[in-house]
Design a protein around this motif. Sequence first.
Motif, PDB file in Angstrom:
ATOM      1  N   ALA A 127       2.236   1.555  -3.237  1.00  0.00           N
ATOM      2  CA  ALA A 127       1.339   2.622  -4.442  1.00  0.00           C
ATOM      3  C   ALA A 127       0.768   3.719  -4.348  1.00  0.00           C
ATOM      4  CB  ALA A 127       0.112   1.547  -4.078  1.00  0.00           C
ATOM      5  N   ALA A 128       0.598   4.051  -2.895  1.00  0.00           N
ATOM      6  CA  ALA A 128       0.708   5.373  -2.277  1.00  0.00           C
ATOM      7  C   ALA A 128       1.691   6.532  -2.799  1.00  0.00           C
ATOM      8  CB  ALA A 128       0.584   5.625  -0.723  1.00  0.00           C
ATOM      9  N   ARG A 129       3.302   5.988  -2.595  1.00  0.00           N
ATOM     10  CA  ARG A 129       4.200   6.608  -3.638  1.00  0.00           C
ATOM     11  C   ARG A 129       4.166   6.980  -5.146  1.00  0.00           C
ATOM     12  NH1 ARG A 129       9.590   4.835   0.063  1.00  0.00           N
ATOM     13  NH2 ARG A 129       8.396   3.177  -1.570  1.00  0.00           N
ATOM     14  N   PRO A 162      -6.110   5.041   8.103  1.00  0.00           N
ATOM     15  CA  PRO A 162      -6.913   4.670   7.660  1.00  0.00           C
ATOM     16  C   PRO A 162      -7.326   3.306   7.456  1.00  0.00           C
ATOM     17  CG  PRO A 162      -7.021   6.567   6.058  1.00  0.00           C
ATOM     18  CD  PRO A 162      -5.970   6.426   6.741  1.00  0.00           C
ATOM     19  N   LEU A 163      -5.721   2.488   7.858  1.00  0.00           N
ATOM     20  CA  LEU A 163      -5.470   1.417   8.114  1.00  0.00           C
ATOM     21  C   LEU A 163      -4.742   1.317   9.370  1.00  0.00           C
ATOM     22  CD1 LEU A 163      -3.875   0.403   4.097  1.00  0.00           C
ATOM     23  CD2 LEU A 163      -5.834   0.688   5.048  1.00  0.00           C
ATOM     24  N   LEU A 222      -5.369  13.793  -6.173  1.00  0.00           N
ATOM     25  CA  LEU A 222      -4.540  14.497  -5.780  1.00  0.00           C
ATOM     26  C   LEU A 222      -4.039  15.616  -6.541  1.00  0.00           C
ATOM     27  CD1 LEU A 222      -2.096  11.152  -4.817  1.00  0.00           C
ATOM     28  CD2 LEU A 222      -2.273  13.048  -2.972  1.00  0.00           C
ATOM     29  N   PHE A 241      -6.452   0.492  -1.744  1.00  0.00           N
ATOM     30  CA  PHE A 241      -6.005   0.477  -0.608  1.00  0.00           C
ATOM     31  C   PHE A 241      -7.559  -0.307  -0.381  1.00  0.00           C
ATOM     32  CE2 PHE A 241      -3.552   4.576  -2.581  1.00  0.00           C
ATOM     33  CZ  PHE A 241      -2.767   3.669  -2.466  1.00  0.00           C
ATOM     34  N   TYR A 257       0.959  -1.217  -0.021  1.00  0.00           N
ATOM     35  CA  TYR A 257       0.430  -0.125  -0.063  1.00  0.00           C
ATOM     36  C   TYR A 257       0.737   1.571   0.113  1.00  0.00           C
ATOM     37  CZ  TYR A 257      -3.285  -3.292   1.222  1.00  0.00           C
ATOM     38  OH  TYR A 257      -4.450  -4.765   1.374  1.00  0.00           O
ATOM     39  N   PRO A 265       4.243  12.400   1.873  1.00  0.00           N
ATOM     40  CA  PRO A 265       4.244  11.437   3.352  1.00  0.00           C
ATOM     41  C   PRO A 265       3.978  11.809   4.078  1.00  0.00           C
ATOM     42  CG  PRO A 265       6.528  12.560   2.610  1.00  0.00           C
ATOM     43  CD  PRO A 265       5.615  13.094   1.769  1.00  0.00           C
ATOM     44  N   ARG A 318      -4.091   9.373   4.038  1.00  0.00           N
ATOM     45  CA  ARG A 318      -4.821   9.349   3.405  1.00  0.00           C
ATOM     46  C   ARG A 318      -5.178   7.135   3.490  1.00  0.00           C
ATOM     47  NH1 ARG A 318      -5.476  13.105  -2.008  1.00  0.00           N
ATOM     48  NH2 ARG A 318      -5.306  15.098  -0.363  1.00  0.00           N
ATOM     49  N   VAL A 319      -3.560   6.655   3.897  1.00  0.00           N
ATOM     50  CA  VAL A 319      -3.799   5.350   3.423  1.00  0.00           C
ATOM     51  C   VAL A 319      -3.128   4.698   5.394  1.00  0.00           C
ATOM     52  CG1 VAL A 319      -2.150   3.375   2.299  1.00  0.00           C
ATOM     53  CG2 VAL A 319      -2.597   5.862   0.911  1.00  0.00           C
ATOM     54  N   MET A 357       1.879  11.079  -3.985  1.00  0.00           N
ATOM     55  CA  MET A 357       1.235  11.232  -2.810  1.00  0.00           C
ATOM     56  C   MET A 357       2.300  11.485  -2.174  1.00  0.00           C
ATOM     57  SD  MET A 357      -1.113   8.265  -1.353  1.00  0.00           S
ATOM     58  CE  MET A 357      -3.357   7.977  -1.942  1.00  0.00           C
ATOM     59  N   ASN A 401      -9.793   0.152   1.974  1.00  0.00           N
ATOM     60  CA  ASN A 401     -10.203   1.189   2.852  1.00  0.00           C
ATOM     61  C   ASN A 401     -11.231   2.472   1.706  1.00  0.00           C
ATOM     62  OD1 ASN A 401      -7.945   2.494   2.644  1.00  0.00           O
ATOM     63  ND2 ASN A 401      -8.600   4.639   4.191  1.00  0.00           N
ATOM     64  N   GLN A 459       0.352  12.871   2.831  1.00  0.00           N
ATOM     65  CA  GLN A 459      -1.077  12.670   2.302  1.00  0.00           C
ATOM     66  C   GLN A 459      -1.044  11.072   2.481  1.00  0.00           C
ATOM     67  OE1 GLN A 459      -0.062  14.151  -1.568  1.00  0.00           O
ATOM     68  NE2 GLN A 459      -1.345  15.976  -1.199  1.00  0.00           N
TER      69      GLN A 459
END
Lengths: 211, 373
Positions: A112-114, A130-131, B102, B87, A109, A120, A126-127, A118, B89, A122
């Motif tokens: 994928a986010a990086r 929440p997780l 974004l 993700f 995750y 750091p 966002r990830v 996103m 969630n 964010q």
Amino acid sequence: MSAFFDAYGALLGRSILIHLGYVLASVSIGLVCGVILGILLSRLPPKWSAFLLPVLSIFQTIPGIVFLGLLFLALGMIPATVLIALCVYATFPILKNTYTGLSQVENRYLEAARGCGMSPMQILVRVELPLALPSIIGGLRMSTVYTVSWTVLASMIGLGGLGDFIYQGISSNNNLLIVAGAIPAALMAVVLGAILDWLQKKATPGREAVS
Amino acid sequence: MIQFEHVSKSYGRSAILHDLSFTVPDGQFLVLIGPSGCGKTTTMKMINRLLEPDGGRVLIDGKDIADMNPVELRRHIGYVIQQIGLFPNMTVEQNICVVPKLLKYSKEQSAEIARNLLELVNLPYDQYAKKYPSELSGGQQQRIGVLRALAASPPVVLMDEPFGALDPMTRETLQDEVKKLQKQLHKTIVFVTHDMGEALRLADTILFMNGGKIEQMAPPEEMLERPASDLVRSFLGKHTVSESAPIRAEDFMRKNPYKVSKDRGVLECAEMMARSGVDTLLVTDENDRYLGVLPIRNIRLYGRTVDSIVPLITKEVHTIHAEDDARETMEYLVTSQDNYVVVLNSDETIAGIITKNSMARVVADTLWGEAQG
């Protein structure tokens, strides 16, 4: 029985409110501190957190009474004394669960986010958070339930709450008074725990609840 | 256009990439392949700066990406990873719209993008947009993973073994879809894999790496024709023979065998055999379903004693289905005394027959056909 409520009803109601007030105030402050410290701890190199977590656990094992007594000596008989002590104790389970929750976020995750671009911050908001939320709420639940019982200590330094009934009952050998203090405290723990269980389930859309 | 100029990279003392230079023109599908540890993933991750080169430069459209803000850069490069990484969630729609959000697209614009993209891969918006990833199959999840990478229409998309964890059927479907999307949307794709079959199917250009260097960079046909080294040849060899050769029974069968309905007369059948020079007819029932075969031997022995061909039909012939694995049939034909097997469709009608002859012809076609490109 009704004679008891005539005599103590108003006092009992006020004590429950004071008790609940201490719990909510200290758990709220504990939540803020615990989450912030947990995030900071998770940003440190693993070597550091491996050292810091056990140190914090040791602190947690100091008996509440001892800590309260020391604070009482330092600060005197004011509500802040109780609040500070309760906050410190409420913080730790939340801190620990925040840290655990964040460190268990799977690398895929994060990658994928990086890769999505996103920042750091964010990624955290966002990830990661929440997780980690189910785990954080688990910590919050633990803190809340513990704090309900630790708040009984508040009356030791004469600051009210349901502890008043329990200690009075013990010193005057009056079982009714003990029960009148213990049952609302137990109920409070159960109800608050159930509310947080429900919240934890709500916090995990599309996922199995993490306990 | 992506350019690598003398890029090198090492972890500690071990060098991963040595002086790597190549160019990917716009709209090209480049597949990076090679044995594990050859540096293909490292190379790909330098394009969106998940890794930084120790020496040399990477340029996109002539600009050195080292001068760009990495976060900003990544928002304009699609990225698909093997572990999918949706993700959990977020809903399907929220996952697809991560990058548009974004980039501060409006809500309507994002919803429009999600709708169009889902349509593109035949997942109806109304049915799928509000689902969570855990409610989807692996193949569907990776479809969404690909859509997430495409959502903000980046000109370049990076894919790191995206289909490695999927079953072969789903993998093939997704490969076709990605190839179609790439052509349709004119994307530059850099795709990492270790599966030569996949590389051959998708690539405009294959970049074969070994030990952090380019072993060969060529279009698939050229690589098949002139592999630069034994290593490349061994990678290709594994796939040209077994993977791309047809392996289903129907690929080997002769269609239109001689067949008759069971209500035909004995003499009529004998006449038909004589005319077409065969010694056996396939017999079907009134619904065109396979019933058995009628060998000339049975007519010769019992033909005068009966009126109908029904008592003469024998079922002693091996039958298989069109989608069965052909290799077993090949075994069977070679080891048994039979000259043919009957191939049936799923509804038990006759699809064709496989003889030793038809089998040999397809095998020969495959071998020589491939070798000559």
